[in-house]
Design an enzyme around this catalytic site. Structure first.
Site, mmCIF file in Angstrom:
data_model
loop_
_atom_site.group_PDB
_atom_site.id
_atom_site.type_symbol
_atom_site.label_atom_id
_atom_site.label_comp_id
_atom_site.label_asym_id
_atom_site.label_seq_id
_atom_site.Cartn_x
_atom_site.Cartn_y
_atom_site.Cartn_z
ATOM 1 N N ASP A 88 0.160 67.462 73.096
ATOM 2 C CA ASP A 88 1.319 66.662 73.370
ATOM 3 C C ASP A 88 2.215 68.429 72.966
ATOM 4 O OD1 ASP A 88 -0.455 64.824 73.199
ATOM 5 O OD2 ASP A 88 0.348 63.412 72.086
ATOM 6 N N LYS A 148 6.741 61.490 75.041
ATOM 7 C CA LYS A 148 6.808 60.864 74.155
ATOM 8 C C LYS A 148 7.784 60.869 73.492
ATOM 9 C CE LYS A 148 3.631 62.061 70.164
ATOM 10 N NZ LYS A 148 1.773 62.968 69.712
ATOM 11 N N LYS A 179 4.250 56.885 75.627
ATOM 12 C CA LYS A 179 3.971 57.000 74.124
ATOM 13 C C LYS A 179 4.794 56.956 73.337
ATOM 14 C CE LYS A 179 0.789 59.998 70.938
ATOM 15 N NZ LYS A 179 -0.241 60.888 70.615
#
Length: 227
Positions: A88, A148, A179
């Site tokens: 991430d 995300k 996400k």
């Protein structure tokens, strides 16, 4: 009562930076016991987490989102070498807002090149505001597997408005995942994001391969309510 739908979509997260070995062990044991999608930790904890046989995501360029492609590449590669299947990475959102989208995307490219598995790009959507769709489109085109919402370290975090823009970008791109992260703490929060995904991409779209929720306390809430 069967587990809540969101449980299998969780990235069970601890990102204080002060975790002990015992805390990492406990996190991974809970992840394995309850069948969540992955655990999400700082890179220095990946090797220990991977030893538990759970799917591991590591953060990179986190939480600052510096305009530093070398850092993104180095941290991503180190995490992968230690056993992470996912990275991430934080998009340099300040640079994006200042007009240096090319520099910001070099960070995404560096993380992409170092990550053979799943790459999630954190957009810090609460700071990008109405430019989040633009950033999501560019991140997906630049190789992101997921977009995300937030690091959870810079407010505001996830919001339904940002989620809708990002999920529309995924839909229009034709592939990719989403996400929700940053303040997702209740069943109602989780269900709100799932409802947007169901509306835009269909009721069967949200699986661990396409939809995640990053949270530290949500699993406890879901387990307590389902007990």
């Amino acid at each position: 009562m069967p587990p809540h739908r969101a449980s299998a979509l969780l990235d069970l997260t601890t990102l204080t930076g002060q975790e002990t070995d015992e805390e990492i062990d406990a996190l991974c044991e809970r992840a394995a016991r309850h069948g969540v999608a992955a655990v999400c930790v700082y890179g220095r904890y990946v090797a220990r987490a991977a030893g538990h046989g759970v799917r591991v995501a590591a953060v990179a360029n986190f939480p600052e989102g510096d305009l530093d492609a070398d850092r993104a590449a180095r941290e991503s590669a180190a995490a992968v070498d230690a056993g992470a299947q996912e990275v991430d990475v934080v998009l340099p959102w300040r640079a994006w807002l200042d007009g240096d989208s090319a520099g910001a995307l070099q960070v995404v490219e560096a993380a992409r090149n170092a990550t053979p598995g799943t790459l999630k790009v954190i957009l810090e959507s609460g700071r990008l505001g109405d430019r989040v769709r633009e950033a999501a489109d560019a991140a997906l085109a630049g190789g992101a597997d997921f977009v995300k919402t937030s690091t959870g370290k810079v407010g505001p975090g996830a919001s339904p408005e940002a989620a809708r823009a990002m999920l529309e970008a995924v839909r229009d791109h034709g592939s990719g995942g989403f996400k929700a992260s940053g303040g997702v703490r209740t069943r109602e929060h989780a269900e709100a994001y799932l409802a947007i995904a169901d509306e835009l991409l269909g009721p069967d779209w949200a699986t661990p391969q396409t939809f995640r929720i990053g949270a530290s306390s949500l699993l406890d809430v879901l387990l307590d309510e389902d007990a």
